[in-house]
Write an enzyme that holds these catalytic residues in place. Structure first.
Site, PDB file in Angstrom:
ATOM      1  N   CYS A 110      38.016 -65.287  35.466  1.00  0.00           N
ATOM      2  CA  CYS A 110      37.693 -63.991  36.082  1.00  0.00           C
ATOM      3  C   CYS A 110      37.043 -63.022  35.112  1.00  0.00           C
ATOM      4  O   CYS A 110      36.278 -62.152  35.515  1.00  0.00           O
ATOM      5  CB  CYS A 110      38.947 -63.370  36.667  1.00  0.00           C
ATOM      6  SG  CYS A 110      40.319 -63.260  35.509  1.00  0.00           S
ATOM      7  N   HIS A 138      38.092 -56.068  36.848  1.00  0.00           N
ATOM      8  CA  HIS A 138      38.037 -56.186  35.395  1.00  0.00           C
ATOM      9  C   HIS A 138      36.847 -55.390  34.886  1.00  0.00           C
ATOM     10  O   HIS A 138      35.697 -55.679  35.219  1.00  0.00           O
ATOM     11  CB  HIS A 138      37.875 -57.650  34.982  1.00  0.00           C
ATOM     12  CG  HIS A 138      39.108 -58.477  35.169  1.00  0.00           C
ATOM     13  ND1 HIS A 138      40.326 -57.967  35.589  1.00  0.00           N
ATOM     14  CD2 HIS A 138      39.337 -59.811  34.958  1.00  0.00           C
ATOM     15  CE1 HIS A 138      41.235 -58.942  35.640  1.00  0.00           C
ATOM     16  NE2 HIS A 138      40.657 -60.062  35.279  1.00  0.00           N
TER      17      HIS A 138
END
Lengths: 349, 349, 349, 349
Positions: free
Chosen positions: D145, D237
């Site tokens: 990710c 993120h």
């Protein structure tokens, strides 16, 4: 002194209070098997308390009552989980150890004092009824973290006013669930309106703590109706309280009653007793967890006073907020104060 | 339609509801002088709602009632701060504009309906008593964000049970204080046990909203005793409720009464009305702000239903938690629903 | 000593360090007009430091240099906002006051030392070039909160290795923005990837602080390339650092160099100097703001050490995290240490 | 289609994308034994996505490859933990199932494409080298990710500029650690500067993804030097990037290159492909997790675009921030896009 369950959140608070205690000394730290052999320093998570290097280096031992007895240990502070405490604390008491426990396992037993020394000091005499007492061992419990601050405020009020129902909603801190405890995904920018068993504990423990003494405890008529919720706060249980009263009273009266309250720990000047167990704040936005968490003087008693604020009375309904430190006053600190009182009353002789 | 105070937290919610509304169309956006000439897109902070590019490009205009009238505007949604609303909303109504306001300025005036269409639909007729009504203008207010969800739950209960006191503690979201609102240093990992004026508003507004209609509003006998606190949650006011009842009732009965409640907006199928205004959750840990914030079906009504959970009854004391979206159901959405009902009842003809 | 700007976040930290200081004594607290006449206690927001009751009762005075001089004040700590500091600090120095400032106003002036006593102690001699020096007054600045911890780590490394570029990303605390500072709606469960002017300050201040001394400061060749962001943390700036090196080196070497670093404050045993200015942690998940914020021994130096952890070297790229307390080491504590060093070097004689 | 590991954070995202997908249909949901027999609705925790009632009612089945084959399932999305995926995904491929996996177990194997369809579409041909391919089964992985958003930005830059080192610091969301994942006591008002294995994954996966194709993958020369940290953000993120360049370039050039980047998914108009895979924001304080998390148009592609902001170039050092949704673009969405591309390239025929 031994700390049972020394590596958990409450266990570490026990250590923080005992590492420089004037009466009690830590001689052993015990925990569950997978931590045995490690040193306390590896587990330390109390970011606000420096750990004494000597204590940090102590080795974690197994939960072996016989070994503790052989080692000459006479008293224990228990931060054990309830399922472990249910047997082990009884074993320890029967083996002659004086156990001061934060576990819920034995709180509601008829001969176990559920002690808050400012509130129900005479209940400590229940230990004399315990089978183990003849051998020097006994068990004293401190109450649930969410009821301790509240009964400190209710005791002086109930001594003067007739109180039936107490409606309370809690804003409880993360540390109350231990570690790892609450998932960050459940609580970040959220509120969890449920804490297993908490509301029932508040009701039944209040009835016992506030109960009168008449050759045994007569449960109090006060009903604590709680709605318990967890909030993203690290330490400190805040509670919103609403109490119907049977008579007219002013908020000034309430403030005076609360702020002048003192109990046996204060009269006896116990080491961990705050000078004033209930501190009344008059600012419009207090108590707050971050700012009032460590209320209590002198230094050793920081976190041992409850803080009450926003006292309002209208149409015979009294409202206020109360805050107390859930792992100090509402946990380890409660049991340390219990032990100090038991010691002063001669139960260690 | 014009949105007054379009750049603030509630103003932006008005826009989010109106940008694709089947009845109402945004034709102007007004705000205070220092934002005039900017475009709405520059001020947008609702991270959960994409803004229509055409609306994003609309220019912010000044708060000039005469210009609005000249532009042929017949109705307004007001998200003005109370000190501005106090005069400007009256001016607008007198100029013939139908004003649906979220401001607290006029809520308690005798001829201003404080409207929650599921709860007190007939109060809307108060507008006919307003001096401006003859000229086509009037003023309808929606209540404080912290009382709206609660009265949705109290209405069906009070229709069946005798209710005197309602003890409530709030866990209110940051968006309720507007932007920039609460300092991050005051609320990060903390609770603020004070919201200016909120507890009084809850009490007096509940009395008006729940009041009976008898050629005017007869204030309800219900007393809402609130302890209000802010928690670090972005949107959604959660409330812990404790209600002494005069009779025996089961939690199943309460759940049934709440979950079957429907009002005029449901019967009339108003565009922004949720199919069920109160949703009852049976999980042990609901409602939660993060998960129940957008309760309400169909899609247009997301955030318009209140969610009730943890219904418990013991010894004639009813406890539950209720959650509602403070800037949708408790703010802009409330006024949009008010306008839809006024429109359906013919007040726009 | 007077504290200028005593009611703000940094001002309060100055007070916290000075209220029991062995050399300096607080004799006056000054702030902007609207706070004059209030008492410091009303403004106190440092939840982790008890305020001395005598200091709490001190009255806030206006920012009047002449009055300060008449009162015999010889030195000042300044936590003034830059726009006020720009003139007032110069006036104070010219009036003979020794000013130790946290403000950015004069940091880059050629004759103002930008002092971190472990890093560039000899720069303090710049004060002798200031026009006001003859009259006993001068100005010493401490650097921006986000560069202080970093230069503590860079100094010993740059003494040994050739360093060109330093890539750093910051995780900065809320208190760095003062009060009310960052809106809770901007930062709760969010990151703000922008802090006005911060990245430029880090680059140019590092060049000055790390600059060599050769009859004036020769700017360092080191380029600090920063990406600055605010995170929802109350205190403590964490920084992720990545440095290309010109030679092979092991992470053990880096750890040894950092953990053995000591400077003039350590050799002179200044009261607020930590025994070790850089503490190296070997755990895999340190430094953390909550746990390492108050690094530094003895007690007076808590919050004055930087903590470095996660030192890794691969293919001649050195990476680590560094944490320092933004309002202690990176703010008020920095200036207190500066004053202690100036005092020890005889500049108060 | 079956979702393997359907009850976890990534598994639920797979379901959210597939519940109304134009090509793929969910026919089975599998998970570990203790969840078998439950219904998906019980486990749902994605507060931002309403779950289709039919899907909510689907029963969780065991992870039995033979049964899946008997049921005629030809393709699977895997959100299995790596230790389970390591064998089970291979078994499934050998049994003729096309597996699109988010697990890290097989990412670095020479014949497994580590696919980001905008970045390295031709790598998909690696599946033809897998032993299972003859039988119709194969395995395609999506990357970690934390690297996905970054390689979307690096691809068009590396096509034009010579890039050697990329220094990156991450601000990673809680959902990246799954549920219960990170303890609230570790992250509330804190930053955790460590995520197990993450930095190494970023470096080696970037080398593979950005590698050239020449009868096999030639690892890229680009070194991603990462410092990874967890912050109290729910989703998204954010990464701070600093890249030394070998030539002069303006920030406008960089913005133009990034914002005009399009790849095969865009040209083929794959259902889950965002119109523009990299969105460039020019505001001074973007991207932010809360506001840019769901970047990407059309509606089905929300959360599939990376957002870049604060592009700065100085002295041949390029800095910017990049944000991507860690469980959509960086997880389930990545694999769904991979499957769409494999489908369009004929690998399902």
């Amino acid at each position: 002194m031994v700390v049972l369950g020394a590596t958990g959140t409450i266990g570490q608070r026990f250590v923080s209070l005992l590492q420089d205690h004037p009466i009690f000394e830590i001689v052993a730290l015990c925990s569950s098997e997978r931590k045995v052999g490690g040193h306390l320093g590896e587990f330390w998570r109390l970011e606000d308390v420096p750990l004494d290097p000597d204590v940090a280096g102590m080795e974690i031992e197994s939960l072996d009552v016989k070994r503790l007895v052989r080692a000459g240990i006479v008293a224990a502070f228990s931060a054990l989980p309830s399922d472990v405490a249910v047997e082990l604390e009884v074993d320890a008491a029967r083996a002659g150890i004086k156990v001061f426990s934060n576990a819920s396992a034995h709180r509601m037993e008829a001969d176990v004092p559920l002690l808050v020394p400012e509130v129900n000091p005479d209940h400590v005499a229940l230990v004399e009824r315990q089978r183990s007492f003849a051998g020097g061992g006994f068990l004293v419990a401190n109450p649930n973290c969410s009821i301790t601050g509240l009964v400190l405020a209710l005791r002086p009020l109930a001594d003067i006013f007739e109180i039936g129902s107490v409606h309370v909603a809690t804003y409880q801190a993360l540390s109350g669930a231990g570690y790892p405890g609450v998932s960050s995904l459940d609580i970040t920018a959220n509120v969890m309106p449920f804490i297993e068993g908490e509301e029932e504990k508040m009701r039944r423990e209040a009835k016992k703590i506030l109960g009168a003494w008449s050759d045994g405890i007569v449960p109090s008529a006060i009903d604590v109706w709680a709605n318990c919720a967890r909030v993203p706060v690290r330490d400190g249980h805040l509670e919103a309280v609403s109490i119907p009263l049977a008579q007219d009273v002013s908020s000034q009266d309430v403030a005076r009653i609360l702020s002048s309250f003192r109990g046996e720990p204060q009269r006896r000047k116990l080491p961990t007793a705050p000078e004033w167990p209930v501190i009344v704040r008059t600012e419009e936005d207090r108590p707050q967890p971050l700012r009032d968490l460590r209320a209590g003087e002198p230094a050793r008693a920081r976190g041992m006073a409850a803080t009450v604020g926003r006292i309002r009375v209208a149409d015979r309904v009294l409202r206020f907020f109360v805050l107390s430190h859930n792992t100090l006053r509402g946990g380890a600190g409660g049991s340390v104060l219990n032990a100090e009182m038991a010691h002063r009353r001669g139960y260690f002789d």
